[in-house]
Design a protein around this motif. Structure first.
Motif, mmCIF file in Angstrom:
data_model
loop_
_atom_site.group_PDB
_atom_site.id
_atom_site.type_symbol
_atom_site.label_atom_id
_atom_site.label_comp_id
_atom_site.label_asym_id
_atom_site.label_seq_id
_atom_site.Cartn_x
_atom_site.Cartn_y
_atom_site.Cartn_z
ATOM 1 N N CYS A 6 45.960 44.986 54.319
ATOM 2 C CA CYS A 6 44.891 45.717 53.626
ATOM 3 C C CYS A 6 44.369 44.923 52.434
ATOM 4 C CB CYS A 6 45.387 47.084 53.180
ATOM 5 S SG CYS A 6 45.613 48.268 54.539
ATOM 6 N N TYR A 7 45.292 44.370 51.650
ATOM 7 C CA TYR A 7 44.891 43.540 50.500
ATOM 8 C C TYR A 7 44.086 42.330 50.984
ATOM 9 C CZ TYR A 7 48.213 45.837 47.214
ATOM 10 O OH TYR A 7 48.882 46.720 46.402
ATOM 11 N N LYS A 8 44.606 41.656 52.010
ATOM 12 C CA LYS A 8 44.002 40.420 52.506
ATOM 13 C C LYS A 8 42.555 40.634 52.949
ATOM 14 C CE LYS A 8 46.391 37.848 55.303
ATOM 15 N NZ LYS A 8 46.468 36.563 54.531
ATOM 16 N N PHE A 9 42.347 41.594 53.858
ATOM 17 C CA PHE A 9 41.011 41.742 54.428
ATOM 18 C C PHE A 9 40.041 42.439 53.478
ATOM 19 C CE2 PHE A 9 43.624 41.082 58.278
ATOM 20 C CZ PHE A 9 43.028 39.892 58.662
ATOM 21 N N MET A 66 35.426 41.669 49.867
ATOM 22 C CA MET A 66 34.911 41.827 48.506
ATOM 23 C C MET A 66 34.413 40.493 47.931
ATOM 24 S SD MET A 66 37.710 44.496 46.957
ATOM 25 C CE MET A 66 37.806 46.197 47.536
ATOM 26 N N ILE A 67 35.124 39.420 48.215
ATOM 27 C CA ILE A 67 34.702 38.101 47.741
ATOM 28 C C ILE A 67 33.358 37.734 48.374
ATOM 29 C CG2 ILE A 67 35.220 35.630 47.817
ATOM 30 C CD1 ILE A 67 38.213 36.433 47.611
ATOM 31 N N ALA A 68 33.223 38.000 49.664
ATOM 32 C CA ALA A 68 31.971 37.682 50.358
ATOM 33 C C ALA A 68 30.811 38.501 49.805
ATOM 34 C CB ALA A 68 32.132 37.933 51.855
ATOM 35 N N GLN A 69 31.079 39.740 49.417
ATOM 36 C CA GLN A 69 30.028 40.596 48.869
ATOM 37 C C GLN A 69 29.549 40.081 47.514
ATOM 38 O OE1 GLN A 69 31.376 44.876 50.849
ATOM 39 N NE2 GLN A 69 32.052 44.368 48.815
ATOM 40 N N GLY A 70 30.496 39.596 46.722
ATOM 41 C CA GLY A 70 30.137 38.934 45.482
ATOM 42 C C GLY A 70 30.092 39.780 44.231
ATOM 43 N N TRP A 71 30.414 41.067 44.334
ATOM 44 C CA TRP A 71 30.355 41.883 43.122
ATOM 45 C C TRP A 71 31.693 42.488 42.720
ATOM 46 C CZ3 TRP A 71 27.263 43.584 47.426
ATOM 47 C CH2 TRP A 71 27.783 44.662 48.145
ATOM 48 N N GLY A 72 32.768 41.977 43.274
ATOM 49 C CA GLY A 72 34.091 42.442 42.863
ATOM 50 C C GLY A 72 34.531 43.698 43.590
ATOM 51 N N PHE A 128 46.754 38.119 40.413
ATOM 52 C CA PHE A 128 46.674 36.775 39.841
ATOM 53 C C PHE A 128 45.628 35.926 40.568
ATOM 54 C CE2 PHE A 128 48.229 32.344 39.709
ATOM 55 C CZ PHE A 128 48.198 32.125 38.335
ATOM 56 N N GLU A 129 45.582 36.044 41.892
ATOM 57 C CA GLU A 129 44.663 35.238 42.690
ATOM 58 C C GLU A 129 43.227 35.753 42.665
ATOM 59 O OE1 GLU A 129 45.916 34.482 46.683
ATOM 60 O OE2 GLU A 129 47.969 33.963 46.121
ATOM 61 N N LEU A 130 43.061 37.057 42.555
ATOM 62 C CA LEU A 130 41.743 37.655 42.776
ATOM 63 C C LEU A 130 40.970 37.998 41.518
ATOM 64 C CD1 LEU A 130 42.709 40.023 45.740
ATOM 65 C CD2 LEU A 130 41.613 37.769 45.862
ATOM 66 N N GLY A 131 41.605 37.889 40.356
ATOM 67 C CA GLY A 131 40.920 38.230 39.117
ATOM 68 C C GLY A 131 39.635 37.455 38.899
ATOM 69 N N GLY A 150 47.239 43.914 38.044
ATOM 70 C CA GLY A 150 48.608 43.452 38.246
ATOM 71 C C GLY A 150 49.662 44.441 37.795
ATOM 72 N N GLN A 151 49.258 45.692 37.577
ATOM 73 C CA GLN A 151 50.168 46.682 37.011
ATOM 74 C C GLN A 151 50.646 47.697 38.062
ATOM 75 O OE1 GLN A 151 51.076 46.120 33.794
ATOM 76 N NE2 GLN A 151 49.712 44.362 34.092
#
Length: 260
Positions: free
Chosen positions: A126-129, A134-140, A177-180, A248-249
């Protein structure tokens, strides 16, 4: 199943909640729908009727809702489910199974693989996809997972379940950490005993399970079981604009069992 909105970032936001035909997931969907999201109800094929009835109920209330049936432990099913959406702003990885009462000294590991497949692998997928979309969309976006108080504090007979919930906390921190840098926050909630179907099934599974759960209630600061709507309120905040600096919390919502 695709949501009937193709709006850009300024349009209606879309939230997908896994394992949401009942229990905590259902309460989260109801709250996010009330917050203005177009909601996607995910569950297994076996819960199709419940999921569709819930979607119909939400539509009668004036909300946008659809159903996406998928097994969160299946790579292709999760990938296809997320990719079928026109947009995704919130992913709540809520689906879980509870392992039978088990101890480290048991002469078996019954339930270990299934529990890890659904609880931990399910979160990873779920996190991965969600992140890829979300990255492809570009707005977080916002990604939320489901840990537990046993992901903070051991309890008797919860070896397998506890191991998955500790691991979800670590996965959440790594993802945050990776997605911020992509304007994606990743957090998880850690409920205590909540009045849900899953908790009721566990308590009914054996006298030992019921005894342990009652002990949990008696040792909490507020001295009562929690309600799914209380967890939903926390998730509502974590996905809000006001929580944009939180990532990260693992946030405990347990009535004062674990103090951090």
């Amino acid at each position: 199943m695709a949501i009937d909105t193709t709006a850009p970032a300024g349009g209606q936001k879309v939230a997908l909640v896994t394992g949401s035909a009942n229990g905590i997931g259902k309460a989260i969907v109801q709250k996010l729908a009330a917050d203005g999201y177009a909601v996607v109800i995910n569950d297994l094929e076996a819960n199709k009727e419940k999921a569709e009835a819930f979607a119909a109920e939400l539509k009668k209330q004036g909300h946008k809702a659809s159903v996406a049936l998928a097994d969160v432990s299946d790579f292709e099913q999760v990938k296809n489910m997320v990719n079928s959406l026109d947009r995704l702003d919130v992913m709540v990885a809520n689906a879980a199974v509870v392992a039978p009462v088990d101890f480290i000294t048991d002469d078996h590991i019954d339930g270990w693989q299934k529990t890890f497949d659904v609880n931990l692998k399910g979160h990873l997928l779920c996190y991965k996809f969600a992140a890829i979309k979300m990255i492809a969309q570009g707005w977080g976006g916002r990604i939320i997972g489901a840990s537990s108080i046993v992901g903070r504090k051991p309890e008797p007979g919860r070896m397998t379940y506890s191991a998955t919930k500790w691991a979800i906390r670590g996965l959440t921190q790594q993802a945050a950490f990776e997605l911020g840098k992509h304007k994606i926050t990743v957090n998880c909630y850690a409920p205590g005993l909540i009045n849900s179907e899953l908790a009721q099934q566990y308590m009914a599974s054996s006298p030992v399970a019921a005894e342990m759960m009652n002990a949990v209630i008696n040792t909490s600061a507020v001295g009562r079981i929690g309600e799914p709507e209380e967890v939903a309120a926390l998730v509502s905040f974590l996905v809000s604009d006001g929580a944009g600096f939180i990532t990260g919390q693992t946030v405990s919502i347990d009535g004062g069992i674990v103090f951090t």
